[in-house]
Design an enzyme around this catalytic site. Structure first.
Site, PDB file in Angstrom:
ATOM      1  N   GLN A  66     -18.578 -26.218 -23.978  1.00 18.85           N
ATOM      2  CA  GLN A  66     -18.669 -25.782 -25.349  1.00 18.85           C
ATOM      3  C   GLN A  66     -17.846 -26.709 -26.209  1.00 18.85           C
ATOM      4  O   GLN A  66     -16.500 -27.003 -25.947  1.00 18.85           O
ATOM      5  CB  GLN A  66     -18.255 -24.444 -25.278  1.00 18.85           C
ATOM      6  CG  GLN A  66     -16.689 -24.102 -24.921  1.00 18.85           C
ATOM      7  CD  GLN A  66     -16.588 -22.485 -25.018  1.00 18.85           C
ATOM      8  OE1 GLN A  66     -17.555 -21.660 -24.909  1.00 18.85           O
ATOM      9  NE2 GLN A  66     -15.553 -22.273 -25.524  1.00 18.85           N
ATOM     10  N   GLY A  67     -18.064 -27.023 -27.659  1.00 15.13           N
ATOM     11  CA  GLY A  67     -17.577 -27.446 -28.463  1.00 15.13           C
ATOM     12  C   GLY A  67     -16.952 -26.790 -29.739  1.00 15.13           C
ATOM     13  O   GLY A  67     -17.798 -26.497 -30.476  1.00 15.13           O
TER      14      GLY A  67
ATOM     15  N   SER B 114     -13.329 -25.981 -30.576  1.00 14.10           N
ATOM     16  CA  SER B 114     -11.899 -26.226 -31.157  1.00 14.10           C
ATOM     17  C   SER B 114     -11.905 -27.708 -31.674  1.00 14.10           C
ATOM     18  O   SER B 114     -12.667 -28.501 -30.910  1.00 14.10           O
ATOM     19  CB  SER B 114     -10.695 -26.331 -29.912  1.00 14.10           C
ATOM     20  OG  SER B 114     -10.734 -24.957 -29.436  1.00 14.10           O
TER      21      SER B 114
ATOM     22  N   SER C   6     -13.495 -28.253 -22.244  1.00 17.01           N
ATOM     23  CA  SER C   6     -13.324 -28.252 -20.799  1.00 17.01           C
ATOM     24  C   SER C   6     -14.731 -28.832 -20.127  1.00 17.01           C
ATOM     25  O   SER C   6     -15.567 -28.473 -20.256  1.00 17.01           O
ATOM     26  CB  SER C   6     -13.006 -26.980 -20.039  1.00 17.01           C
ATOM     27  OG  SER C   6     -12.204 -26.246 -20.934  1.00 17.01           O
TER      28      SER C   6
ATOM     29  N   GLU D 260     -17.232 -14.079 -22.968  1.00 17.02           N
ATOM     30  CA  GLU D 260     -16.114 -14.477 -22.072  1.00 17.02           C
ATOM     31  C   GLU D 260     -15.240 -13.268 -21.892  1.00 17.02           C
ATOM     32  O   GLU D 260     -14.551 -13.128 -20.661  1.00 17.02           O
ATOM     33  CB  GLU D 260     -15.210 -15.418 -23.088  1.00 17.02           C
ATOM     34  CG  GLU D 260     -14.117 -15.964 -22.473  1.00 17.02           C
ATOM     35  CD  GLU D 260     -13.403 -17.085 -23.400  1.00 17.02           C
ATOM     36  OE1 GLU D 260     -13.514 -16.914 -24.549  1.00 17.02           O
ATOM     37  OE2 GLU D 260     -12.737 -18.104 -22.825  1.00 17.02           O
TER      38      GLU D 260
ATOM     39  N   GLU E 278      -0.174 -15.213 -27.970  1.00 14.96           N
ATOM     40  CA  GLU E 278       0.165 -14.921 -29.276  1.00 14.96           C
ATOM     41  C   GLU E 278      -1.012 -14.260 -30.015  1.00 14.96           C
ATOM     42  O   GLU E 278      -0.939 -13.068 -30.599  1.00 14.96           O
ATOM     43  CB  GLU E 278       0.882 -16.045 -30.125  1.00 14.96           C
ATOM     44  CG  GLU E 278       2.234 -16.386 -29.584  1.00 14.96           C
ATOM     45  CD  GLU E 278       2.257 -17.206 -28.305  1.00 14.96           C
ATOM     46  OE1 GLU E 278       1.168 -17.936 -27.974  1.00 14.96           O
ATOM     47  OE2 GLU E 278       3.307 -16.899 -27.429  1.00 14.96           O
TER      48      GLU E 278
END
Lengths: 333, 383
Positions: free
Chosen positions: B129-130, B132, B164, B247, B366
């Protein structure tokens, strides 16, 4: 493998919570703690009438005939309300009592406590003590307990040796963990409420991540603790042979995390959290007491440490004294 | 409440255990390790293993039958992952395709796009997947990679990062901005991109482990046919949210399964090395308890999902705790190994170094704490 409360179990939880919201609002806790009796004995009959005292007592002994999951739910809810009567002490003794005595507990006419290492919680509000020499709370001297809502007595004289019937430790450990869960859940609610209301530097303090992340971590702690507590309660009813392990694990994790959660909530409250006036300190002291009573987490984890070191596994060969040596080494784990 | 398997679950578990015993080849663990993946010519055995999983019906267990799955309940997926972990079986090579991209195509895809689904199961196609970008990490709405409609193709220009498995992938699910000048969540579109298209340049990122699992992917005038738009033009954000929802739903089981396998190796290590130090054993005992609590928590979530619920933000707690547990566990394994932990082949050293990414990938700790604070506890937004 549905691991979720059933509709009936949710109904029990909601009923207990409603009853306590009506009869034991947080404002009453401090007053009760400072009162002469330290608790409200007049409400005991209600607990019997609702079936909560005999919830896990077989029907033929006058109970409701449900299991330890339902029992744990009631204890958890009483913990949320910081109930100060001897409910947990009494039901922790139940598995060791004769059916006739269980029936008396279920109908509300007998209150019990359990002695652990000669210490008897709620000794001043029960009729009998399990595991104490004479079985009488009269033989106890009052200790200044850290938890003012749960006075503790110490068995005096030479009667400290546990007499049969002895306390069922897995039941005790699981119920202490269930109460710790309820205590910490309520504390977290209080922390969230305060973080939403309290303004500093022109913003609700809950909008600062230094505050909100402590509360988020507390939520994570309690999600995991809840899983272990219910699983242990289920195991007590359905797979009692496995319960020693699941109870030690649930108690070790939950009581440790409960203390950590209340400590974070005190920090979130700032100065007001350190006052006697604010009820948080009662929750903190109860959590600290719960962590100690059936063995500290580090001690309870010895069950797992021994497993890991192979001490609990049968050894195939045992030459000379080697096996003994290894067992001795394991005994300190 | 019943923690035992139903007769149906017990039968399925027995089937899985038997199949794994017959079929997990020894040393396969190494096949899907980064060292093997780095050599792009060497993914054959891992692909063959994935195809065997698909052939046996264990890939896409919960996918509908019409998409090539088995239509099994989520509990079967949980059982499969538990037993795979116990058998130390490697996972399917197309993790992203199975867990996230496939289900998203199934939900939003056209009939033509759904033709990819059986190929995802068989590992004939590996997907990445693209999402980020250099300027859009935790804040995905900052996507700048653009796609301009020219005739019947979108022309894509831009750069993605942290993809990834892109270096071994055939296809990419790509989030692009199709409306010039649009802000934040608006004007985004999801495209299915053939990575062999001219203008695609995949550059593996060398990570601090020394291996390359993540990639930068550059797109220069890459032409993507309009029929490869997934969902509506301009609806890319909601499609991306579907993906991230999947996910969260399935990730917990896979992660905790992998952690359990890792814990199994750490326990074996403790026995091999005759660890008797109570301090080390106590740290290991804590992780045993943490893993049990995580497994049980997954099962509670499973019960709510099976009851028709949608994956809630509570799942963030499992990912958060998993990442921290894996970091502690791998650090402990180094300590139990002693000084030679830092000498080759240094298996645990790799796991230890790799675990630093656990608190960053798939939602930083975070961001996860923000999700718990704001969406579960109802605290005010922090920004």
């Amino acid at each position: 493998m549905p691991f979720a409360l059933t509709a009936d179990q949710i109904e029990i939880r909601d009923t207990v919570r409603r009853y306590l919201a009506g009869t034991l609002p947080l404002e009453r806790v401090a007053g009760l703690a400072a009162s002469e009796t330290g608790w409200d004995p007049s409400g005991w009959a209600d607990l019997a009438e609702m079936g909560w005292l005999g919830i896990a007592v077989p029907e033929e002994s006058g109970g409701v005939g449900l299991g330890y999951v339902e029992q744990a739910i009631v204890v958890e809810e009483l913990g949320r309300a910081l109930y100060s009567g001897p409910y947990l002490s009494t039901v922790a003794a139940l598995p060791s009592l004769e059916p006739a005595e269980q029936a008396k507990v279920a109908e509300g006419s007998a209150r019990w406590s359990v002695a652990v290492s000669g210490l008897v919680p709620d000794f001043d509000r029960v009729d009998s003590v399990l595991g104490a020499g004479s079985g009488s709370p009269g033989a106890c001297e009052r200790l200044e307990s850290i938890d003012p809502t749960r006075p503790t007595g110490r068995i005096t004289g030479g009667a400290q040796d546990a007499q049969p019937p002895t306390v069922n430790q897995p039941v005790l450990q699981t119920l202490l963990a269930a109460e710790a869960l309820g205590i910490a859940e309520r504390a977290l609610d209080m922390g969230v409420e305060y973080a939403v209301e309290r303004q500093q530097f022109g913003r609700a303090i809950g909008s600062y991540q230094a505050i909100s992340h402590q509360l988020a971590d507390s939520f994570g702690d309690l999600e995991l603790a809840r899983s272990l507590v219910y699983a242990s309660a289920w195991t007590l009813s359905e797979q009692p042979a496995e319960a020693a392990r699941s109870a030690a694990v649930a108690n070790a994790f939950t009581t440790e995390r409960a203390v950590a959660v209340v400590e974070r909530v005190i920090q979130v409250h700032g100065g007001i959290g350190f006052t006697w006036e604010h009820p948080l300190h009662y929750f903190y002291k109860r959590a600290v007491w719960l962590r100690a009573f059936a063995g500290y987490p580090s001690e309870l984890r010895s069950v797992i440490r021994s497993e890991l070191a192979g001490c609990l596994e049968p050894r195939l060969t045992d030459f000379g004294g080697e096996g003994d040596l290894i067992r001795d080494e394991c005994s300190v784990l | 409440m019943d923690l035992r398997d139903t007769p149906d679950e017990a039968a399925f578990r027995a089937e899985v255990v038997g199949w794994l015993r017959e079929n997990v080849p020894s040393g396969l663990d190494e096949l899907s390790s980064p060292a093997a993946l780095r050599d792009l010519t060497d993914i054959g055995p891992a692909k063959a293993w994935s195809a065997a999983l698909a052939e046996a019906g264990y890939a896409g267990l919960t996918w509908p039958v019409e998409n090539g799955g088995r239509g099994a309940p989520l509990t079967h997926q949980a059982i499969f992952l538990e037993e795979s972990a116990a058998a130390q079986a490697p996972s399917h090579l197309g993790v992203l395709g199975l867990g996230m991209i496939g289900p998203t195509i199934a939900e939003h895809g056209t009939a033509g796009q759904k033709a990819h689904l059986p190929k995802i199961l068989s590992a004939e196609e590996i997907w990445c997947q693209g999402f980020s970008e250099p300027g859009a990490g935790s804040d995905l709405a900052g996507v700048r990679t653009s796609a301009e409609l020219r005739g019947d193709v979108f022309v894509v220009n831009g750069q993605k990062v942290w993809s990834s498995f892109a270096h071994i992938s055939d296809w990419c699910m790509l989030l692009v901005r199709t409306e010039q000048g649009s802000q934040r969540h608006k004007g985004l579109t999801m495209l299915l991109v053939d990575l062999r298209s001219p203008g695609v340049d995949v550059r593996p990122i060398r990570e601090l482990t020394g291996d390359s699992v993540f990639n930068e992917v550059f797109y220069s005038d890459v032409e993507v046919p309009v029929e490869n738009v997934l969902g509506e033009v301009g609806a890319g954000w909601s499609v991306a949210m579907t993906t991230l929802g999947h996910e969260r739903a399935t990730l917990g089981f896979s992660l905790v399964g992998a952690l359990e396998a890792q814990l199994g190796r750490a326990k074996a290590l403790a026995r091999e090395r005759g660890v008797r130090d109570p301090l080390l054993l106590d740290r290991l005992a804590r992780e045993v308890i943490e893993v049990e609590a995580l497994k049980l928590t997954n099962r509670r979530m499973l019960a709510s999902l099976s009851g028709g619920g949608t994956p809630g933000p509570e799942g963030s707690a499992v990912k958060l705790r998993w990442s921290l547990a894996n970091q502690r566990l791998t650090a402990l394994a180094l300590e139990m190994t002693g000084p030679e932990a830092t000498a080759p082949p240094a298996k645990w050293e790799y796991e230890f170094l790799r675990s630093r990414a656990n608190t960053i990938e798939a939602g930083t700790s975070e961001v996860l704490r923000n999700i718990l604070a704001e969406r579960v506890l109802g605290l005010p937004r922090s920004r």
